[in-house]
Enzyme design. Structure first.
Site, PDB file in Angstrom:
ATOM      1  N   LEU A   1       0.897  -1.016  -0.125  1.00 34.16           N
ATOM      2  CA  LEU A   1      -0.055   0.150  -0.053  1.00 34.16           C
ATOM      3  C   LEU A   1       0.963   1.312   0.040  1.00 34.16           C
ATOM      4  CD1 LEU A   1      -2.773  -0.689   2.702  1.00 34.16           C
ATOM      5  CD2 LEU A   1      -3.093  -0.729   0.259  1.00 34.16           C
ATOM      6  N   ASP A   2       0.419   2.259  -0.473  1.00 36.47           N
ATOM      7  CA  ASP A   2       1.292   3.621  -0.726  1.00 36.47           C
ATOM      8  C   ASP A   2       1.541   3.982   0.737  1.00 36.47           C
ATOM      9  OD1 ASP A   2       1.179   3.346  -3.356  1.00 36.47           O
ATOM     10  OD2 ASP A   2      -0.620   4.793  -3.674  1.00 36.47           O
ATOM     11  N   LYS A   3       2.322   4.659   1.374  1.00 34.18           N
ATOM     12  CA  LYS A   3       2.523   5.072   2.564  1.00 34.18           C
ATOM     13  C   LYS A   3       1.334   6.105   3.053  1.00 34.18           C
ATOM     14  CE  LYS A   3       5.560   8.365   5.069  1.00 34.18           C
ATOM     15  NZ  LYS A   3       6.809   9.064   5.077  1.00 34.18           N
TER      16      LYS A   3
END
Length: 258
Positions: A52-54
């Site tokens: 997942l993106d940060k």
């Protein structure tokens, strides 16, 4: 940092609700990340099987041993696990349902990418803002931006399903169709983001992974339970979580919520 919320755990996997702002993998310049924080929390090494993106919050599957990591990586790549998200977008969806199929370019290479969307709720604010369904605070904020020259302002709450898992795929697809995610400081409308931050307190990316649906393939190869239901056949295992508080706060201001 605080412990990471665990949503489901067995001998092979640990599914967490990743907070926004926490990187998934450590590296140069990364202060904390899921792979180190969760390993310390569980007392044993965890293995990443997807990303997942940060800045994206929500459900993330991690593995607890190398065998499980290999298996679950293959299951996710083969789309045996369906991932669903909610995003709050700026802009309107004239077609409420559809699929974005534009390729995503990464490191100079175009990759096929598919994102299905369903705009569940929309709110358009026009110059006669007193006739909108917004709260007094929301009307005042929207009147402000309209007085700056905009004809209207539209928000859309969108449920999304990934057909592929390219880096930043959802953010790129939504921005590409003119409906960027609120708070997206990489692909979004930067001028509007500043306004949203000032008037609505939107300081985080409004994108969250809220649901994982496990297909029959998962049950054939992995230890994932069916859900027992009275008077009906067993249902496939599904994990669904609420939206993060900061998104619910914005949706409350706009007077719509999933």
């Amino acid at each position: 940092m605080h412990s990471i919320p665990i949503v489901y755990e067995n001998d092979d996997i640990c599914i967490i609700n990743k907070p926004s702002g926490l990187a998934v993998q450590g590296g140069a310049g990364v202060v904390s990340a899921v792979d180190t924080v969760l390993s310390e929390q569980l007392g044993s090494k965890v293995y990443l099987v997807h990303r997942l993106d940060k800045d994206t919050a929500g459900l993330l599957i991690t593995a607890k041993n190398p065998r499980a990591a290999s298996l679950w990586t293959k299951l996710i790549v083969s789309s045996a696990v369906q991932k669903e998200y909610y995003a709050l977008c700026t802009g309107e969806f004239p077609q409420l349902e559809g699929t974005v199929s534009e390729p995503v370019v990464h490191k100079g290479s175009a990759k096929a990418a598919f994102t299905s969307f369903c705009a569940e709720k929309q709110c358009r604010i026009v110059q006669d803002a007193e006739h909108t369904s917004l709260t007094k605070q929301g009307r005042a904020a929207c009147e402000n931006v309209l007085l700056q020259g905009s004809a209207s302002l539209c928000f859309s709450l969108v449920r999304l399903r990934l057909g592929t898992g390219r880096m930043h795929q959802i953010r790129i697809h939504l921005a590409g169709r003119g409906t960027p995610i609120a708070g997206d400081d990489k692909y979004g409308d930067f001028k509007l983001n500043r306004f949203l931050s000032k008037k609505f307190g939107i300081k985080k990316l409004h994108l969250a992974a809220v649901c994982l649906r496990f297909s029959e393939t998962c049950f054939s190869f992995a230890d994932v339970p069916h859900i027992k239901t009275e008077g009906a056949q067993d249902k496939p295992f599904t994990i669904e979580i609420p939206l993060p508080d900061y998104m619910n706060k914005t949706l409350s201001l706009l007077e719509f919520a999933p």
